[in-house]
Design a protein around this motif. Structure first.
Motif, PDB file in Angstrom:
ATOM      1  N   GLY A  77      56.576  32.578  59.458  1.00 45.74           N
ATOM      2  CA  GLY A  77      56.972  32.661  58.055  1.00 45.74           C
ATOM      3  C   GLY A  77      58.128  33.610  57.868  1.00 45.74           C
ATOM      4  N   ASP A  78      59.010  33.741  58.857  1.00 44.85           N
ATOM      5  CA  ASP A  78      60.077  34.719  58.751  1.00 44.85           C
ATOM      6  C   ASP A  78      61.320  34.113  58.117  1.00 44.85           C
ATOM      7  OD1 ASP A  78      60.289  33.166  61.160  1.00 44.85           O
ATOM      8  OD2 ASP A  78      62.011  34.417  61.679  1.00 44.85           O
ATOM      9  N   VAL A  79      62.091  34.962  57.458  1.00 44.48           N
ATOM     10  CA  VAL A  79      63.422  34.592  56.978  1.00 44.48           C
ATOM     11  C   VAL A  79      64.382  35.631  57.532  1.00 44.48           C
ATOM     12  CG1 VAL A  79      64.916  34.167  55.002  1.00 44.48           C
ATOM     13  CG2 VAL A  79      62.480  33.601  54.862  1.00 44.48           C
ATOM     14  N   THR A  80      65.313  35.199  58.359  1.00 45.02           N
ATOM     15  CA  THR A  80      66.332  36.079  58.905  1.00 45.02           C
ATOM     16  C   THR A  80      67.684  35.508  58.515  1.00 45.02           C
ATOM     17  OG1 THR A  80      66.380  34.878  60.998  1.00 45.02           O
ATOM     18  CG2 THR A  80      64.819  36.698  60.824  1.00 45.02           C
ATOM     19  N   TYR A  81      68.735  36.080  59.062  1.00 40.74           N
ATOM     20  CA  TYR A  81      70.059  35.510  58.844  1.00 40.74           C
ATOM     21  C   TYR A  81      70.968  35.898  59.988  1.00 40.74           C
ATOM     22  CZ  TYR A  81      71.368  40.191  57.099  1.00 40.74           C
ATOM     23  OH  TYR A  81      71.605  41.534  56.978  1.00 40.74           O
ATOM     24  N   ASP A  82      72.060  35.156  60.105  1.00 41.61           N
ATOM     25  CA  ASP A  82      73.136  35.524  61.013  1.00 41.61           C
ATOM     26  C   ASP A  82      74.445  35.351  60.253  1.00 41.61           C
ATOM     27  OD1 ASP A  82      73.642  32.791  60.960  1.00 41.61           O
ATOM     28  OD2 ASP A  82      72.889  32.425  62.992  1.00 41.61           O
ATOM     29  N   GLY A  83      75.549  35.337  60.973  1.00 37.36           N
ATOM     30  CA  GLY A  83      76.837  35.232  60.306  1.00 37.36           C
ATOM     31  C   GLY A  83      77.124  33.872  59.716  1.00 37.36           C
ATOM     32  N   ARG A  84      76.197  32.928  59.890  1.00 36.38           N
ATOM     33  CA  ARG A  84      76.444  31.569  59.393  1.00 36.38           C
ATOM     34  C   ARG A  84      75.536  31.165  58.247  1.00 36.38           C
ATOM     35  NH1 ARG A  84      78.470  28.368  57.378  1.00 36.38           N
ATOM     36  NH2 ARG A  84      79.371  26.389  57.977  1.00 36.38           N
ATOM     37  N   SER A 129      80.306  41.822  56.781  1.00 33.35           N
ATOM     38  CA  SER A 129      79.936  41.964  58.188  1.00 33.35           C
ATOM     39  C   SER A 129      79.942  40.581  58.817  1.00 33.35           C
ATOM     40  CB  SER A 129      78.542  42.585  58.320  1.00 33.35           C
ATOM     41  OG  SER A 129      78.012  42.390  59.624  1.00 33.35           O
ATOM     42  N   PRO A 130      80.370  40.483  60.077  1.00 31.47           N
ATOM     43  CA  PRO A 130      80.326  39.167  60.743  1.00 31.47           C
ATOM     44  C   PRO A 130      78.905  38.678  60.969  1.00 31.47           C
ATOM     45  CG  PRO A 130      80.921  40.900  62.298  1.00 31.47           C
ATOM     46  CD  PRO A 130      80.953  41.525  60.935  1.00 31.47           C
ATOM     47  N   ASN A 131      77.929  39.532  60.759  1.00 32.57           N
ATOM     48  CA  ASN A 131      76.531  39.147  60.955  1.00 32.57           C
ATOM     49  C   ASN A 131      75.861  38.665  59.669  1.00 32.57           C
ATOM     50  OD1 ASN A 131      76.557  40.032  63.728  1.00 32.57           O
ATOM     51  ND2 ASN A 131      76.532  42.120  62.945  1.00 32.57           N
ATOM     52  N   LYS A 132      76.632  38.573  58.560  1.00 32.20           N
ATOM     53  CA  LYS A 132      76.063  38.150  57.280  1.00 32.20           C
ATOM     54  C   LYS A 132      76.640  36.802  56.864  1.00 32.20           C
ATOM     55  CE  LYS A 132      75.586  42.939  55.628  1.00 32.20           C
ATOM     56  NZ  LYS A 132      75.962  43.921  54.583  1.00 32.20           N
ATOM     57  N   PRO A 133      75.837  35.971  56.211  1.00 31.41           N
ATOM     58  CA  PRO A 133      76.325  34.655  55.775  1.00 31.41           C
ATOM     59  C   PRO A 133      77.073  34.741  54.443  1.00 31.41           C
ATOM     60  CG  PRO A 133      74.007  34.886  55.227  1.00 31.41           C
ATOM     61  CD  PRO A 133      74.393  36.150  55.942  1.00 31.41           C
ATOM     62  N   ALA A 134      77.832  33.709  54.130  1.00 28.32           N
ATOM     63  CA  ALA A 134      78.543  33.599  52.853  1.00 28.32           C
ATOM     64  C   ALA A 134      77.612  32.987  51.820  1.00 28.32           C
ATOM     65  CB  ALA A 134      79.802  32.756  53.020  1.00 28.32           C
TER      66      ALA A 134
END
Length: 722
Positions: free
Chosen positions: A24-31, A244-249
């Motif tokens: 049940g996780d919600v994470t993110y990356d740069g995309r 940050s390049p690790n965050k999405p738009a």
């Protein structure tokens, strides 16, 4: 611990029966956001639970889902949930848990914008007015009193959501939360108190351990791990991108129209323009979360709208004020969502390149390792254009984007609308044209000697009423040696002022959204002996934005009585004034069944100011939405069975001469089968005998040539519109 690992530790992994792993996780990356290990492109729509009714929620959410919406976004309304310090309300239209569970039941995600400052054209920006009286408080700054109460409420909401297991980390629908709201627009005004507040707010929110990411909109320096998000009409052009390049738009507010104010014309935004900027955000900014603000606007019931904002809110959204589908917006965006979803995997996992197709034409290309290709062909010219892409020709209408999920076949173009325009009509079902149907009661003009609150100066309106009423009486009396004709001059920072001299109405004045305050100049006749001046200051909602809200002032600032010729002026500004908060009818609650028996009603006579009107009616059959046509009235408020359907101001015209709003939503859930009590408070006069109750429906589909693009909200006779 590295900041990017923060969300990882919130993973919920439970070994269930048969060895199944439930995540049940919600994470993110740069995309993008990553839900249960899967990157997602998400389309979201704002639907605010207090601006509709629980009975409407299932239909609104279902229509959003059918329109290709993946998530429902809502603010949390602090001043509604905690109207008095420590006293909470989560019932009826404020049952946020029920609202989010309905979202979950229909298989959608939820985004919770806690704020707790929200702006949202909501009175006082969602802050409860009792904060105003907290010693040494400075809202939205590095100020200990404000931070204490902000953290209290934010924690209250987070714990409520946790107790109901509504975060995605608990198996619930909430995948994203917001703290603060467009703070960068005011941050500089707080000088050295601004940046520390941003850092504190982010750390406070993250420390609540919701297990889902947090965002800050219009905050380009949002501290890690909080995501900075864009608000506006054209984020595909204006957004500087994640910090940050690790965050999405992320685009938290794509404005589908704009709110309307009394005296202001509606803002019309076409389906083509909305779709163009969504596609551009995805292509040029690699956007993966777009929220439509609003997807359904709804109604500012009661006194909830901010300064001058109409009761109808974002009626031009894909779902109109009543929850009816607005075409072609709804259908065109649905087709856009489907086209993007055809190539979402390639968009999320592919590498990006761009190439020029002309001076104002460009291709945005995504290719993944498996060889799949998707392209967005952009024509930024004001003229149609033919472009060549991979040895094929494509006709692109002006200011449009074509989506090619396989880099070959165009499946959607933002400028080619296939959804037909629909038409919304009203039908009269109940008239109130008989004087015998109505009773009236004129509110009492207070006298100085009857007031208990007094001062030797002009008290500030908002700090005196504490937002318990729109109305504040200023009353005084003085001796005059002889009868004479003079001029009364009143300067006010309130929205409206009505003047009475010796109980006779002498005039009114009002401001506008763009002009703070108002000035009244009225000829008056004074008696020899005692004279009484009673001035009614009126607010049409409290301010909702800007720095230092706690310092804002409203109400009367200066009162002069000026004689003719050499008679000179008398300045009554610093004089002995008596004050009364609200109206007698409000005190007695004559808008509900019990309170209506507390005053003596009479038959309807000539139109007068400060008049209450009441009648009763039976609920019309059917399920179509209902509206009151109040075009014959001036300014005031309307109640059905004790529930306010909002402020009306039909006499405040837009530039073309039409009222800003004439139709006022009557939710069917407010009604009983028969004997429904309708009560109006009218400030100026108005004619209740011309009021009608109408049904609203979509009657037919029409071509663009008949209506044009998103024609105006209401036609003059209010029988057929959009």
């Amino acid at each position: 611990m590295a900041w990017w690992l923060f969300w990882v530790v919130s993973v919920v992994a439970v070994i269930g029966g048969g060895g199944r792993i439930v995540q049940g996780d919600v994470t993110y990356d740069g995309r993008s956001l990553i839900i249960n290990g899967q990157p997602r492109i998400l389309f979201s729509g704002s639907i605010h639970y207090p601006r509709s009714t629980p009975e409407m929620w299932p239909s609104l959410i279902a229509k959003a889902k059918e329109g290709g919406i993946d998530a429902i976004e809502t603010y949390v309304f602090w001043n509604q949930h905690e109207p008095q310090q420590g006293q909470y309300n989560f019932e009826g239209r404020l049952d946020i848990v029920k609202f989010i569970k309905e979202i979950q039941a229909q298989g959608l995600y939820a985004t919770l914008r806690i704020g707790p400052f929200i702006q949202s054209e909501w009175t006082y920006g969602g802050l409860p007015f009792w904060l105003h009286d907290i010693k040494d408080i400075v809202y939205r700054s590095d100020n200990e009193p404000f931070k204490f109460y902000m953290q209290n409420f934010t924690t209250k909401i987070v714990n409520l959501m946790k107790s109901e297991k509504l975060y995605a980390s608990q198996g619930g629908p909430i995948i994203l939360s917001q703290i603060e709201n467009e703070y960068k627009t005011v941050e500089a005004a707080f000088h050295e108190r601004g940046p520390p507040y941003v850092r504190w707010a982010a750390a406070m929110a993250v420390g609540l351990n919701t297990g889902v990411p947090w965002v800050m909109c219009k905050q380009d320096d949002a501290p890690d791990p909080v995501i900075n998000a864009c608000n506006g009409l054209r984020c595909g052009e204006t957004f500087a991108g994640p910090n940050s390049p690790n965050k999405p738009a992320i685009w938290t507010e794509n404005w589908t129209s704009q709110y309307q104010v009394f005296g202001g014309a509606p803002y019309i935004r076409s389906a083509e323009d909305i779709a163009f900027h969504v596609a551009l955000f995805i292509a040029a900014k690699k956007g993966s979360y777009i929220n439509y603000y609003m997807y359904h606007g709804g109604t500012n019931f009661g006194r909830t709208g901010s300064a001058y904002v109409t009761t109808s809110y974002y009626d031009q959204a894909p779902l109109d004020e009543y929850g009816l589908i607005r075409q072609p917006k709804w259908g065109h965006l649905k087709e856009l969502h489907a086209a993007v979803k055809l190539c979402s995997t390639t968009l999320l996992l592919g590498s990006y390149t761009s190439s020029s197709l002309g001076e104002l034409q460009q291709a945005h290309i995504f290719k993944d390792k498996a060889g799949k290709c998707a392209a967005f062909l952009v024509n930024n010219s004001s003229r149609n254009s033919t472009v060549k892409f991979q040895n094929q020709s494509y006709e692109l209408p002006r200011r449009s984007i074509s989506i090619l999920p396989d880099c070959q076949k165009e499946v959607f173009n933002t400028g080619k609308v296939s959804s037909q325009f629909n038409k919304r009509s009203t039908v009269q079902v109940t008239t109130f044209n008989s004087a015998n149907q109505w009773k009236e009661f004129q509110d009492v003009i207070p006298k100085f000697e009857d007031t208990s609150l007094r001062a030797q100066n002009m008290l500030e309106h908002m700090g005196t009423t504490k937002d318990k009423s729109d109305y504040l009486w200023y009353t005084s009396s003085f001796q005059q040696d002889s009868s004479s004709a003079k001029y009364l001059k009143v300067n006010s920072l309130g929205h409206v002022v009505h003047a009475f001299v010796n109980n006779l109405y002498v005039g009114s004045a009002h401001g506008s959204k763009d002009n703070i305050g108002c000035a009244l100049n009225a000829s008056i006749s004074l008696n020899k002996g005692m004279n009484r001046v009673s001035l009614l200051s009126v607010m049409v909602g409290l301010p909702d934005s800007g720095p230092y809200l706690e310092r804002r002032v409203a109400g009367l600032r200066k009162v002069l009585i000026q004689g003719n010729g050499k008679a000179g002026s008398q300045d009554f500004t610093n004089y002995s004034w008596g004050y009364k908060v609200g109206l007698l009818g409000e005190d007695s609650q004559i808008y509900n069944d019990e309170g209506s028996y507390k005053v003596q009603w009479s038959n309807v006579g000539n139109s007068k100011p400060l008049m209450w009107y009441k009648t009763s009616f039976n609920a019309p059959s059917g399920v179509d939405p209902l509206v009151l046509n109040l075009g014959s009235m001036g300014k005031g408020e309307a109640w059905i069975n004790g529930q306010s359907i909002g402020r009306y101001w039909s006499s405040f015209r837009i530039p073309n001469g039409d009222p800003s709003q004439t139709l006022y939503h009557v939710p069917r859930s407010f009604l009983k089968p028969s004997g429904n009590l309708l009560v109006l408070f009218e400030e100026f006069g108005g004619n209740p005998l011309q009021i009608t109750l109408n049904t609203v429906s979509i009657t037919k589909m029409v071509g663009e040539g008949l209506l044009g693009k998103d024609s105006s909200l209401d036609s003059p006779n209010n029988q057929e519109f959009w």
